[in-house]
Design an enzyme around this catalytic site. Structure first.
Site, PDB file in Angstrom:
ATOM      1  N   ASP A   9     -58.458 -78.020  41.022  1.00 48.40           N
ATOM      2  CA  ASP A   9     -59.676 -77.616  40.201  1.00 48.40           C
ATOM      3  C   ASP A   9     -59.243 -77.973  38.666  1.00 48.40           C
ATOM      4  O   ASP A   9     -57.842 -78.391  38.353  1.00 48.40           O
ATOM      5  CB  ASP A   9     -59.627 -76.197  40.541  1.00 48.40           C
ATOM      6  CG  ASP A   9     -60.476 -75.255  39.474  1.00 48.40           C
ATOM      7  OD1 ASP A   9     -61.726 -75.519  39.533  1.00 48.40           O
ATOM      8  OD2 ASP A   9     -60.138 -74.351  38.940  1.00 48.40           O
ATOM      9  N   ASP A  11     -61.066 -76.093  35.231  1.00 51.51           N
ATOM     10  CA  ASP A  11     -61.268 -75.075  34.417  1.00 51.51           C
ATOM     11  C   ASP A  11     -60.219 -73.669  35.052  1.00 51.51           C
ATOM     12  O   ASP A  11     -60.478 -73.205  36.168  1.00 51.51           O
ATOM     13  CB  ASP A  11     -62.645 -74.399  34.436  1.00 51.51           C
ATOM     14  CG  ASP A  11     -63.500 -75.592  33.752  1.00 51.51           C
ATOM     15  OD1 ASP A  11     -62.943 -76.494  33.093  1.00 51.51           O
ATOM     16  OD2 ASP A  11     -64.687 -75.327  33.877  1.00 51.51           O
ATOM     17  N   ASP A 214     -57.766 -71.485  41.181  1.00 48.82           N
ATOM     18  CA  ASP A 214     -57.391 -70.343  40.435  1.00 48.82           C
ATOM     19  C   ASP A 214     -58.596 -69.054  40.857  1.00 48.82           C
ATOM     20  O   ASP A 214     -58.482 -68.008  40.733  1.00 48.82           O
ATOM     21  CB  ASP A 214     -57.278 -70.313  38.967  1.00 48.82           C
ATOM     22  CG  ASP A 214     -58.924 -70.552  38.384  1.00 48.82           C
ATOM     23  OD1 ASP A 214     -59.404 -71.524  38.610  1.00 48.82           O
ATOM     24  OD2 ASP A 214     -59.271 -69.724  37.208  1.00 48.82           O
TER      25      ASP A 214
END
Length: 278
Positions: A9, A11, A214
Site C-alpha cells: 500500500d 498512503d 495499514d
C-alpha cells in the site's frame, strides 16, 4: 526459498500519512532494486497519480491502482501481451471491474435517499482540503477510471442499508484510510493473485508474497499474503486480520515499512536463499 515479491500500500504505509513523503524508506527501496526484488505498489491511488509518483521515486515495477481495479505491467519487463490486455505506449493493463462511469450512474440512483458526496462532485481544492494533497496532486486523484471515493454524511444505520442496496447492483463499499470506495467485486488481493500467477509463470515456481498495509482496504491483500505486515498508523488502530501470524511494526508509516522489509530481507539473506535474483 522462492523468489520474493513485495506488494505494498502507499498512503500511510510506504508514504507518510500526513506528508506523503517516503524518505525513511528510500534506502530500503534502493536495496530492493539492487537485489531485484519486485516492489509492486497496490494502492487506492489512480493511474494518473502513479505516473507522477513513479518518476519521483524511480519506480520501475508493475503497479496496481484503485484498490485492485487494474494491474499495469511495464512493457520493458513484460514483452508479450496477454488475453484481454489494454495497451498504452508504456504499459499493458489488466482490469477487474466496471468503469467509473457505470458506478457514477448507479450512485445517481441513490442521491435522493442518502447523504454523501463523491469525488466527481468535488473540485480539486476540496479534495486537497480533505486529503492534505496539493491542489495539483488532488486533480490527479480525481482522474479515476474504475472506482469512486465517497464522503459519507448520513447515519451509520443508513450506511448499512446503503451498503446492502449497493451490493444488489453488483457493487461494493470498501473502507479506506480516509474515504469509502465504491467499486466492483474485486479487491487488492484479486489483482495481487493475478500478478503473482504471472510471476510464477516467469520464474517457474510460486513466489513468496510479502504484503504491507495499514488500513481496512488492505485486509484482503494481507490475508492472502505469505508474509503479511500491518504498518502502524498515527490516525487509526491496526486492522484486524483473519490470520494470527503477521508482523506488526513498531514504527509508523515509511519507518515501519522499512523496519519490516529489512527484517524479512535479513532473514532471507541469513538463509542464503536464491530469492534475490541477480
Amino acid at each position: 526459498m522462492s523468489q520474493l515479491i513485495i506488494y505494498t500500500d502507499l498512503d500511510g504505509t510506504l508514504l507518510d500519512h500526513h506528508t506523503y513523503a517516503a524518505d525513511s524508506a528510500l534506502p530500503t527501496l534502493a536495496k530492493l532494486k539492487q537485489w531485484r526484488v519486485p516492489c509492486v505498489w497496490n494502492t487506492s491511488k489512480t493511474y494518473a497519480e502513479l505516473r507522477v509518483l513513479r518518476q519521483r521515486l524511480h519506480h520501475q515495477d508493475p503497479f496496481i491502482v484503485e484498490n485492485g481495479a487494474a494491474v499495469y505491467l511495464p512493457k520493458s519487463q513484460f514483452q508479450e501481451p496477454f488475453c484481454g490486455a489494454r495497451v498504452s505506449d508504456e504499459f499493458y493493463a489488466k482490469s477487474f471491474g466496471p468503469s467509473r462511469q457505470h458506478i457514477l450512474e448507479v450512485l445517481q440512483e441513490f442521491k435522493d435517499s442518502y447523504e454523501f458526496r463523491s469525488f466527481y462532485e468535488m473540485d480539486a481544492e476540496t479534495v486537497a482540503e480533505l486529503t492534505g494533497l496539493s491542489k495539483t496532486d488532488a486533480a490527479l486523484a480525481k482522474q479515476r477510471e474504475f472506482t469512486e471515493p465517497l464522503v459519507w454524511e448520513d447515519s451509520p444505520a443508513a450506511l448499512k442499508q446503503f451498503t446492502a442496496e449497493l451490493n444488489d447492483t453488483g457493487l461494493q463499499i470498501l473502507r479506506g484510510g480516509r474515504f469509502l470506495h465504491v467499486m466492483g467485486q474485486f479487491n487488492k488481493a484479486t489483482a495481487m493473485q493475478w500478478l503473482t500467477d504471472l510471476y510464477a509463470e516467469r520464474y517457474g515456481e510460486t513466489p513468496v508474497c510479502m504484503a504491507l498495509g495499514d488500513s481496512h482496504n488492505d485486509i484482503a491483500m494481507l490475508n492472502a499474503a505469505d508474509i503479511p505486515v500491518v504498518v502502524r498508523s498515527p490516525s487509526h488502530l491496526p486492522p484486524s486480520l483473519e490470520r494470527k501470524e503477521r508482523i506488526l511494526t513498531k514504527k509508523f508509516g515509511p519507518e515501519g515499512w522499512a523496519e519490516a522489509v529489512e527484517q524479512v530481507l535479513a532473514s532471507q539473506q541469513s538463509l542464503n536463499a536464491p530469492s534475490m535474483r541477480s
